[in-house]
Motif scaffolding. Structure first.
Motif, PDB file in Angstrom:
ATOM      1  N   ILE A  93       7.448   5.474  11.740  1.00  0.00           N
ATOM      2  CA  ILE A  93       7.312   4.313  12.627  1.00  0.00           C
ATOM      3  C   ILE A  93       5.869   4.186  13.112  1.00  0.00           C
ATOM      4  O   ILE A  93       5.284   3.091  13.106  1.00  0.00           O
ATOM      5  CB  ILE A  93       8.283   4.427  13.818  1.00  0.00           C
ATOM      6  CG1 ILE A  93       9.738   4.327  13.321  1.00  0.00           C
ATOM      7  CG2 ILE A  93       8.008   3.339  14.848  1.00  0.00           C
ATOM      8  CD1 ILE A  93      10.776   4.594  14.397  1.00  0.00           C
ATOM      9  N   SER A  96       3.642   2.900  10.336  1.00  0.00           N
ATOM     10  CA  SER A  96       3.805   1.466  10.066  1.00  0.00           C
ATOM     11  C   SER A  96       3.186   0.595  11.150  1.00  0.00           C
ATOM     12  O   SER A  96       2.759  -0.534  10.886  1.00  0.00           O
ATOM     13  CB  SER A  96       5.287   1.129   9.912  1.00  0.00           C
ATOM     14  OG  SER A  96       5.975   1.329  11.136  1.00  0.00           O
ATOM     15  N   THR A 143      14.772   6.736   8.033  1.00  0.00           N
ATOM     16  CA  THR A 143      13.536   7.038   7.313  1.00  0.00           C
ATOM     17  C   THR A 143      13.608   6.531   5.880  1.00  0.00           C
ATOM     18  O   THR A 143      12.638   5.973   5.344  1.00  0.00           O
ATOM     19  CB  THR A 143      13.270   8.557   7.319  1.00  0.00           C
ATOM     20  OG1 THR A 143      13.170   9.012   8.665  1.00  0.00           O
ATOM     21  CG2 THR A 143      11.991   8.893   6.579  1.00  0.00           C
ATOM     22  N   MET A 146      13.071   2.795   5.837  1.00  0.00           N
ATOM     23  CA  MET A 146      11.657   2.465   5.993  1.00  0.00           C
ATOM     24  C   MET A 146      10.876   2.761   4.715  1.00  0.00           C
ATOM     25  O   MET A 146       9.954   2.022   4.342  1.00  0.00           O
ATOM     26  CB  MET A 146      11.057   3.259   7.159  1.00  0.00           C
ATOM     27  CG  MET A 146      11.613   2.880   8.516  1.00  0.00           C
ATOM     28  SD  MET A 146      10.605   3.523   9.865  1.00  0.00           S
ATOM     29  CE  MET A 146       9.104   2.567   9.635  1.00  0.00           C
ATOM     30  N   ARG A 149      11.319   0.008   2.229  1.00  0.00           N
ATOM     31  CA  ARG A 149      10.628  -1.221   2.607  1.00  0.00           C
ATOM     32  C   ARG A 149       9.108  -1.074   2.600  1.00  0.00           C
ATOM     33  O   ARG A 149       8.391  -2.055   2.836  1.00  0.00           O
ATOM     34  CB  ARG A 149      11.085  -1.665   4.002  1.00  0.00           C
ATOM     35  CG  ARG A 149      12.551  -2.077   4.069  1.00  0.00           C
ATOM     36  CD  ARG A 149      12.972  -2.343   5.515  1.00  0.00           C
ATOM     37  NE  ARG A 149      12.195  -3.424   6.107  1.00  0.00           N
ATOM     38  CZ  ARG A 149      12.495  -4.714   6.016  1.00  0.00           C
ATOM     39  NH1 ARG A 149      13.581  -5.075   5.323  1.00  0.00           N
ATOM     40  NH2 ARG A 149      11.757  -5.627   6.591  1.00  0.00           N
ATOM     41  N   ALA A 150       8.617   0.129   2.354  1.00  0.00           N
ATOM     42  CA  ALA A 150       7.176   0.370   2.388  1.00  0.00           C
ATOM     43  C   ALA A 150       6.503  -0.202   1.147  1.00  0.00           C
ATOM     44  O   ALA A 150       7.131  -0.334   0.085  1.00  0.00           O
ATOM     45  CB  ALA A 150       6.906   1.874   2.478  1.00  0.00           C
TER      46      ALA A 150
END
Length: 313
Positions: A93, A96, A143, A146, A149-150
């Motif tokens: 988090i 990002s 995690t 995320m 979606r990275a």
């Protein structure tokens, strides 16, 4: 002091083996010569890995012993109750959002502690561990989301970190880790007479004049900071915090909570696991976290089987 001396000697031997071992083995005279000449293999490839493995292993070993002492539950360690996974989520988090990674991990571990403590309040040690496993699973799932979606360019780097790899270690990563570890060790030494009463029970601690609320807050803060610092340096490492303190007590005969022996054992375990990772696959990047899981998971299975037999006898 004998357990501390024994584990210190073991750590020195393992660290020397880790500095000498790899695709190209160095003898002790060659290692000394490489150190004098600032050889690339030693100063860039192996030295930082060993330094981070020692620091992160000690931090997780100490955090595990503190948590086991506070809860008087051998399963209540940062890697079992979701703190390591939550620190990893906090890292993702913060990454990002462009925030401090250490702050993100510390907040992730602290929030996990608060969540588990709140959910399991008054329900006993088993509920504490079960809620912790649930929190850890939730953090791991978040995690993964995320990660999916990275941006593609960042995924491989994130995957290496999440696997607990020390392949890209650098001495600059060790600064915050060793600052936190040194601070925690100073607090442990300063409060040793109170921390050593953790296993004696609340009534005994009150009788000795220990402020239970203040002691719990201190231990929880130390655990969150140590977990965050170690996870930032080497990624989420499972089973190390769980195994370090019991192995330290079993091998050295140290009395619980065995905080300094647990830190030394954690350093031995992670440094040894990283050496094994390099020896098994010298030409590829085998994550140290994977090797630590292969060591710690069988121990967890054996521990649970032993506890089941003990309770049914």
């Amino acid at each position: 002091m004998r357990p501390v001396f024994t584990l210190t000697v073991a750590l020195i031997v393992i660290a020397l083996a880790a500095l000498c071992g790899g695709r190209d083995w160095l003898s002790l005279p060659e290692l000394w010569q490489a150190a004098r000449e600032g050889d690339f293999v030693l100063t860039v490839l192996r030295g930082p890995r060993v330094a981070l493995a020692i620091g992160a292993g000690a931090a997780l070993g100490l955090a595990g012993a503190l948590m086991q002492g506070l809860t008087r539950n051998p399963l209540a360690t940062p890697d079992v109750i979701g703190l390591v996974q939550s620190a990893g989520l906090g890292h993702m988090i913060a990454l990002s959002l462009g925030l401090s990674l250490f702050l993100g991990e510390a907040l992730g571990a602290a929030l996990a502690l608060i969540a588990v403590s709140t959910l399991a309040r008054g329900q006993g040690p088993v509920a504490f561990v079960l809620y912790g496993i649930g929190v850890g699973a939730t953090a791991s799932a978040a995690t993964t989301v995320m990660l999916l979606r990275a941006p593609d360019a960042e995924v491989s780097q994130m995957m290496i970190w999440l696997s607990g790899s020390l392949a890209r270690s650098a001495m600059t990563q060790a600064v915050s880790l060793y600052l936190v570890l040194a601070g925690a060790l100073l607090v442990v030494i300063w409060q040793a007479h109170r921390l050593n009463t953790l296993w004696l029970g609340d009534e005994t601690m009150r009788g000795l004049g220990v402020d239970l609320r203040a002691m719990r807050l201190l231990v929880l803060a130390l655990v969150a900071l140590l977990t965050a610092a170690a996870t930032l340096a080497v990624g989420p490492i499972g089973f190390l915090a769980f195994t370090a303190a019991p192995l330290a007590r079993a091998i050295t005969g140290a009395e619980p909570p065995a905080l300094i022996p647990a830190a030394l054992m954690g350093a031995c375990l992670l440094t040894g696991a990283d050496l094994i990772a390099r020896l098994i696959a010298p030409l590829v990047t085998l994550p140290t976290g994977l090797v630590m899981t292969l060591i710690g998971a069988p121990y967890l299975i054996w521990f649970l089987a032993r506890e089941k037999r003990r309770l049914t006898v």
